[in-house]
Write a protein that holds these residues in place. Structure first.
Motif, PDB file in Angstrom:
ATOM      1  N   THR A  80       0.834  -1.205   0.000  1.00 35.01           N
ATOM      2  CA  THR A  80       0.000   0.000   0.000  1.00 35.01           C
ATOM      3  C   THR A  80       0.868   1.254   0.000  1.00 35.01           C
ATOM      4  N   PRO A  81       0.607   2.211  -0.899  1.00 35.76           N
ATOM      5  CA  PRO A  81       1.369   3.468  -0.896  1.00 35.76           C
ATOM      6  C   PRO A  81       1.271   4.144   0.471  1.00 35.76           C
ATOM      7  N   ARG A  82       2.358   4.774   0.875  1.00 33.57           N
ATOM      8  CA  ARG A  82       2.426   5.413   2.184  1.00 33.57           C
ATOM      9  C   ARG A  82       2.730   6.893   2.022  1.00 33.57           C
ATOM     10  N   ASN A  83       2.376   7.661   3.052  1.00 34.56           N
ATOM     11  CA  ASN A  83       2.699   9.084   3.095  1.00 34.56           C
ATOM     12  C   ASN A  83       2.253   9.825   1.834  1.00 34.56           C
ATOM     13  N   VAL A  84       1.064   9.547   1.376  1.00 37.70           N
ATOM     14  CA  VAL A  84       0.542  10.217   0.175  1.00 37.70           C
ATOM     15  C   VAL A  84       0.180  11.649   0.547  1.00 37.70           C
ATOM     16  N   THR A  85       0.794  12.602  -0.143  1.00 42.75           N
ATOM     17  CA  THR A  85       0.579  14.012   0.166  1.00 42.75           C
ATOM     18  C   THR A  85       0.481  14.844  -1.111  1.00 42.75           C
ATOM     19  N   VAL A  86      -0.139  15.994  -0.958  1.00 45.31           N
ATOM     20  CA  VAL A  86      -0.139  16.996  -2.029  1.00 45.31           C
ATOM     21  C   VAL A  86       1.121  17.824  -1.846  1.00 45.31           C
ATOM     22  N   ALA A  87       2.026  17.746  -2.812  1.00 45.64           N
ATOM     23  CA  ALA A  87       3.284  18.498  -2.735  1.00 45.64           C
ATOM     24  C   ALA A  87       3.080  19.944  -3.165  1.00 45.64           C
ATOM     25  N   SER A  88       2.183  20.162  -4.131  1.00 46.12           N
ATOM     26  CA  SER A  88       1.873  21.515  -4.592  1.00 46.12           C
ATOM     27  C   SER A  88       0.579  21.468  -5.396  1.00 46.12           C
ATOM     28  N   HIS A  89      -0.037  22.624  -5.549  1.00 47.80           N
ATOM     29  CA  HIS A  89      -1.233  22.710  -6.390  1.00 47.80           C
ATOM     30  C   HIS A  89      -1.402  24.145  -6.878  1.00 47.80           C
ATOM     31  N   SER A  90      -2.125  24.254  -7.979  1.00 47.12           N
ATOM     32  CA  SER A  90      -2.402  25.554  -8.584  1.00 47.12           C
ATOM     33  C   SER A  90      -3.857  25.549  -9.040  1.00 47.12           C
ATOM     34  N   SER A  91      -4.225  26.464  -9.914  1.00 48.13           N
ATOM     35  CA  SER A  91      -5.602  26.494 -10.414  1.00 48.13           C
ATOM     36  C   SER A  91      -5.887  25.356 -11.390  1.00 48.13           C
ATOM     37  N   ARG A  92      -4.850  24.806 -12.013  1.00 46.78           N
ATOM     38  CA  ARG A  92      -5.037  23.763 -13.038  1.00 46.78           C
ATOM     39  C   ARG A  92      -4.299  22.454 -12.765  1.00 46.78           C
ATOM     40  N   THR A  93      -3.498  22.387 -11.684  1.00 47.88           N
ATOM     41  CA  THR A  93      -2.714  21.177 -11.419  1.00 47.88           C
ATOM     42  C   THR A  93      -2.712  20.835  -9.930  1.00 47.88           C
ATOM     43  N   ILE A  94      -2.518  19.542  -9.649  1.00 51.50           N
ATOM     44  CA  ILE A  94      -2.259  19.054  -8.303  1.00 51.50           C
ATOM     45  C   ILE A  94      -1.120  18.048  -8.430  1.00 51.50           C
ATOM     46  N   HIS A  95      -0.025  18.295  -7.708  1.00 47.25           N
ATOM     47  CA  HIS A  95       1.127  17.388  -7.738  1.00 47.25           C
ATOM     48  C   HIS A  95       1.136  16.599  -6.435  1.00 47.25           C
ATOM     49  N   ILE A  96       1.066  15.255  -6.554  1.00 48.39           N
ATOM     50  CA  ILE A  96       1.079  14.398  -5.376  1.00 48.39           C
ATOM     51  C   ILE A  96       2.345  13.550  -5.371  1.00 48.39           C
ATOM     52  N   GLN A  97       2.721  13.111  -4.178  1.00 48.77           N
ATOM     53  CA  GLN A  97       3.873  12.220  -4.039  1.00 48.77           C
ATOM     54  C   GLN A  97       3.595  11.250  -2.902  1.00 48.77           C
ATOM     55  N   TRP A  98       4.332  10.138  -2.910  1.00 47.75           N
ATOM     56  CA  TRP A  98       4.139   9.107  -1.896  1.00 47.75           C
ATOM     57  C   TRP A  98       5.403   8.274  -1.786  1.00 47.75           C
ATOM     58  N   SER A  99       5.398   7.381  -0.806  1.00 48.94           N
ATOM     59  CA  SER A  99       6.517   6.453  -0.642  1.00 48.94           C
ATOM     60  C   SER A  99       5.977   5.030  -0.718  1.00 48.94           C
ATOM     61  N   SER A 100       6.894   4.104  -0.865  1.00 51.86           N
ATOM     62  CA  SER A 100       6.518   2.697  -0.948  1.00 51.86           C
ATOM     63  C   SER A 100       7.634   1.854  -0.366  1.00 51.86           C
ATOM     64  N   ARG A 101       7.264   0.806   0.330  1.00 50.43           N
ATOM     65  CA  ARG A 101       8.268  -0.121   0.869  1.00 50.43           C
ATOM     66  C   ARG A 101       8.812  -1.054  -0.210  1.00 50.43           C
ATOM     67  N   ARG A 102       8.103  -1.158  -1.321  1.00 53.79           N
ATOM     68  CA  ARG A 102       8.441  -2.129  -2.357  1.00 53.79           C
ATOM     69  C   ARG A 102       8.953  -1.435  -3.619  1.00 53.79           C
ATOM     70  N   ARG A 103       9.852  -2.105  -4.307  1.00 51.62           N
ATOM     71  CA  ARG A 103      10.353  -1.595  -5.592  1.00 51.62           C
ATOM     72  C   ARG A 103       9.701  -2.295  -6.779  1.00 51.62           C
ATOM     73  N   ASP A 104       9.093  -3.440  -6.542  1.00 48.51           N
ATOM     74  CA  ASP A 104       8.574  -4.287  -7.617  1.00 48.51           C
ATOM     75  C   ASP A 104       7.107  -3.991  -7.947  1.00 48.51           C
ATOM     76  N   VAL A 105       6.702  -2.728  -7.838  1.00 44.05           N
ATOM     77  CA  VAL A 105       5.311  -2.367  -8.082  1.00 44.05           C
ATOM     78  C   VAL A 105       5.214  -1.186  -9.039  1.00 44.05           C
ATOM     79  N   ALA A 106       4.057  -1.066  -9.628  1.00 51.05           N
ATOM     80  CA  ALA A 106       3.684   0.140 -10.374  1.00 51.05           C
ATOM     81  C   ALA A 106       2.488   0.738  -9.634  1.00 51.05           C
ATOM     82  N   PHE A 107       2.090   1.910 -10.024  1.00 52.39           N
ATOM     83  CA  PHE A 107       1.019   2.605  -9.326  1.00 52.39           C
ATOM     84  C   PHE A 107      -0.010   3.124 -10.311  1.00 52.39           C
ATOM     85  N   SER A 108      -1.237   3.187  -9.851  1.00 49.69           N
ATOM     86  CA  SER A 108      -2.295   3.868 -10.592  1.00 49.69           C
ATOM     87  C   SER A 108      -2.809   5.009  -9.743  1.00 49.69           C
TER      88      SER A 108
END
Length: 109
Positions: A22-50
């Motif tokens: 499960t993705p961890r520490n999911v946060t909004v790093a920045s946002h504007s009127s037209r964008t939202i930038h999110i970031q997170w951490s993961s314990r695993r390297r063998d995964v992709a994310f949606s």
């Protein structure tokens, strides 16, 4: 690659990955009127994310994007709207639990 319906089906009743995916520490790093930038951490390297997101005023307009990175920028958003965002890890046809957050885009003044 999952289709929207495959992913939504798996999130509700498909095969689940263990909690360590499960993705961890999911946060909004920045946002504007037209964008939202999110970031997170993961314990695993063998995964992709949606990343799934939709405006609260129109929950039927779900957007789904896949990435191998631990960050994503939602683009072409509507100013002043509140967006619901889910981040989920996947390996093959199995998905983790999703993490959810909400963020409002800035109004244009």
């Amino acid at each position: 690659m999952f289709t929207k319906m495959d992913l939504l089906r798996n999130l509700t009743k498909g095969k689940k990955l263990s909690g360590q995916y499960t993705p961890r520490n999911v946060t909004v790093a920045s946002h504007s009127s037209r964008t939202i930038h999110i970031q997170w951490s993961s314990r695993r390297r063998d995964v992709a994310f949606s990343v799934l997101y939709w405006p609260m005023r129109n929950p039927d307009s779900v957007q789904v994007h896949s990435t191998n990175r631990k960050e994503y920028t939602l683009m072409d958003l509507t100013p002043g709207d509140v967006y619901t965002i889910w981040v989920v890890a996947f390996v093959g046809n199995m998905t983790s639990d999703y993490v959810t957050l909400q963020q409002r885009t800035h109004l244009i003044s």
